[in-house]
Design a protein around this motif. Structure first.
Motif, PDB file in Angstrom:
ATOM      1  N   ASN A 102     120.994  25.974  85.188  1.00 23.99           N
ATOM      2  CA  ASN A 102     119.717  25.784  85.891  1.00 23.99           C
ATOM      3  C   ASN A 102     119.182  27.111  86.429  1.00 23.99           C
ATOM      4  O   ASN A 102     117.984  27.393  86.318  1.00 23.99           O
ATOM      5  CB  ASN A 102     119.879  24.782  87.040  1.00 23.99           C
ATOM      6  N   GLU A 103     120.059  27.934  87.002  1.00 23.86           N
ATOM      7  CA  GLU A 103     119.620  29.234  87.516  1.00 23.86           C
ATOM      8  C   GLU A 103     119.110  30.119  86.385  1.00 23.86           C
ATOM      9  O   GLU A 103     118.122  30.830  86.543  1.00 23.86           O
ATOM     10  CB  GLU A 103     120.753  29.912  88.284  1.00 23.86           C
ATOM     11  N   GLU A 104     119.781  30.061  85.253  1.00 28.76           N
ATOM     12  CA  GLU A 104     119.337  30.825  84.085  1.00 28.76           C
ATOM     13  C   GLU A 104     117.952  30.343  83.624  1.00 28.76           C
ATOM     14  O   GLU A 104     117.064  31.145  83.312  1.00 28.76           O
ATOM     15  CB  GLU A 104     120.362  30.662  82.966  1.00 28.76           C
ATOM     16  N   ALA A 105     117.757  29.025  83.597  1.00 28.90           N
ATOM     17  CA  ALA A 105     116.452  28.460  83.205  1.00 28.90           C
ATOM     18  C   ALA A 105     115.378  28.852  84.220  1.00 28.90           C
ATOM     19  O   ALA A 105     114.238  29.160  83.842  1.00 28.90           O
ATOM     20  CB  ALA A 105     116.555  26.942  83.090  1.00 28.90           C
ATOM     21  N   ILE A 106     115.736  28.854  85.492  1.00 31.29           N
ATOM     22  CA  ILE A 106     114.762  29.230  86.538  1.00 31.29           C
ATOM     23  C   ILE A 106     114.384  30.694  86.392  1.00 31.29           C
ATOM     24  O   ILE A 106     113.202  31.057  86.452  1.00 31.29           O
ATOM     25  CB  ILE A 106     115.330  28.936  87.946  1.00 31.29           C
ATOM     26  N   ARG A 107     115.380  31.573  86.178  1.00 34.92           N
ATOM     27  CA  ARG A 107     115.081  33.004  85.997  1.00 34.92           C
ATOM     28  C   ARG A 107     114.190  33.235  84.771  1.00 34.92           C
ATOM     29  O   ARG A 107     113.269  34.043  84.811  1.00 34.92           O
ATOM     30  CB  ARG A 107     116.368  33.806  85.889  1.00 34.92           C
ATOM     31  N   LEU A 164     105.556  27.430  92.854  1.00 37.76           N
ATOM     32  CA  LEU A 164     106.876  26.790  92.766  1.00 37.76           C
ATOM     33  C   LEU A 164     106.844  25.482  91.977  1.00 37.76           C
ATOM     34  O   LEU A 164     107.801  25.143  91.290  1.00 37.76           O
ATOM     35  CB  LEU A 164     107.447  26.539  94.160  1.00 37.76           C
ATOM     36  N   LYS A 165     105.755  24.762  92.068  1.00 36.12           N
ATOM     37  CA  LYS A 165     105.658  23.495  91.334  1.00 36.12           C
ATOM     38  C   LYS A 165     105.752  23.752  89.826  1.00 36.12           C
ATOM     39  O   LYS A 165     106.512  23.091  89.112  1.00 36.12           O
ATOM     40  CB  LYS A 165     104.346  22.798  91.681  1.00 36.12           C
ATOM     41  N   THR A 166     104.995  24.718  89.342  1.00 30.42           N
ATOM     42  CA  THR A 166     105.018  25.046  87.915  1.00 30.42           C
ATOM     43  C   THR A 166     106.369  25.649  87.539  1.00 30.42           C
ATOM     44  O   THR A 166     106.892  25.380  86.450  1.00 30.42           O
ATOM     45  CB  THR A 166     103.870  26.012  87.570  1.00 30.42           C
ATOM     46  N   LEU A 167     106.941  26.445  88.444  1.00 30.69           N
ATOM     47  CA  LEU A 167     108.264  27.012  88.192  1.00 30.69           C
ATOM     48  C   LEU A 167     109.303  25.897  87.989  1.00 30.69           C
ATOM     49  O   LEU A 167     110.101  25.946  87.060  1.00 30.69           O
ATOM     50  CB  LEU A 167     108.683  27.921  89.350  1.00 30.69           C
ATOM     51  N   ALA A 168     109.240  24.885  88.834  1.00 32.42           N
ATOM     52  CA  ALA A 168     110.169  23.758  88.711  1.00 32.42           C
ATOM     53  C   ALA A 168     109.949  23.018  87.390  1.00 32.42           C
ATOM     54  O   ALA A 168     110.905  22.672  86.692  1.00 32.42           O
ATOM     55  CB  ALA A 168     110.005  22.809  89.893  1.00 32.42           C
ATOM     56  N   VAL A 207     114.026  21.796  86.619  1.00 29.83           N
ATOM     57  CA  VAL A 207     114.763  21.381  87.824  1.00 29.83           C
ATOM     58  C   VAL A 207     113.781  20.744  88.802  1.00 29.83           C
ATOM     59  O   VAL A 207     112.573  20.930  88.696  1.00 29.83           O
ATOM     60  CB  VAL A 207     115.490  22.575  88.499  1.00 29.83           C
ATOM     61  N   THR A 208     114.338  20.005  89.768  1.00 26.36           N
ATOM     62  CA  THR A 208     113.451  19.387  90.754  1.00 26.36           C
ATOM     63  C   THR A 208     112.983  20.451  91.743  1.00 26.36           C
ATOM     64  O   THR A 208     113.716  21.397  92.060  1.00 26.36           O
ATOM     65  CB  THR A 208     114.169  18.259  91.522  1.00 26.36           C
ATOM     66  N   ARG A 209     111.791  20.253  92.217  1.00 25.26           N
ATOM     67  CA  ARG A 209     111.185  21.210  93.144  1.00 25.26           C
ATOM     68  C   ARG A 209     111.933  21.242  94.470  1.00 25.26           C
ATOM     69  O   ARG A 209     111.948  22.256  95.156  1.00 25.26           O
ATOM     70  CB  ARG A 209     109.713  20.824  93.348  1.00 25.26           C
TER      71      ARG A 209
END
Length: 165
Positions: free
Chosen positions: A12-17, A36-40, A45-47
């Protein structure tokens, strides 16, 4: 909700980065913003993982991905301070704000010109009316004295001795 495994958290952290890099390059999904909404949504991952959590005793603890949300906000702020606008919608808003300011300035200048021209028109009409009154008064004076002769009118619309030019 149960706890996630370390490998799921790392994924998940890799996908977020990856999503952070994508958004900060300006590659936004249709209808998305650089937030942050679009990032999630982009990372899957959930916001709520980006925000602090409350323990049962009322104390707060950081969300599992709050450090990444803070990193995203820091990098976004740094880009904005450097003059880069990664969100095309924000760039459009800034461009439209500048255009509105310019149009307001132009309208103000035009209003000033219209006011000046209206003032000039009023003065010109007043001056013409005063001149007309004076001409009328002079004609009445000359008619009352009777010692002024009128010159004959020009024939054929031309001056009696030719043009003055």
């Amino acid at each position: 909700m149960g706890r996630i495994s370390d490998s799921d958290r790392a994924r998940n952290e890799e996908a977020i980065r990856a999503a952070i890099d994508l958004l900060l390059r300006g590659e936004l999904p249709p209808g998305g913003k650089c937030d942050l909404k679009t990032l999630a949504l982009e990372s899957g991952v959930t916001r709520t993982g980006f925000y602090p959590k409350k323990n049962r005793d009322g104390t707060t603890r950081p969300g599992p991905y709050q450090h990444l949300a803070e990193e995203f906000e820091r990098r976004l702020t740094a880009l904005q301070q450097a003059g880069e606008i990664v969100d095309p919608r924000a760039a459009q808003i800034e461009r439209l704000k500048a255009q509105v300011a310019e149009l307001k300035e132009r309208v103000t200048k035009r209003d000033e010109v219209v006011a000046e021209l209206t003032e000039f028109k009023t003065a010109a009409i007043s001056q013409l009316a005063a001149q007309h009154d004076e001409i009328t008064w002079l004609r009445e004076q000359t008619a009352a004295l009777g010692n002024v002769r009128r010159l004959p009118a020009a024939r054929g619309g031309t001056a009696p001795h030719g043009s003055c030019s």
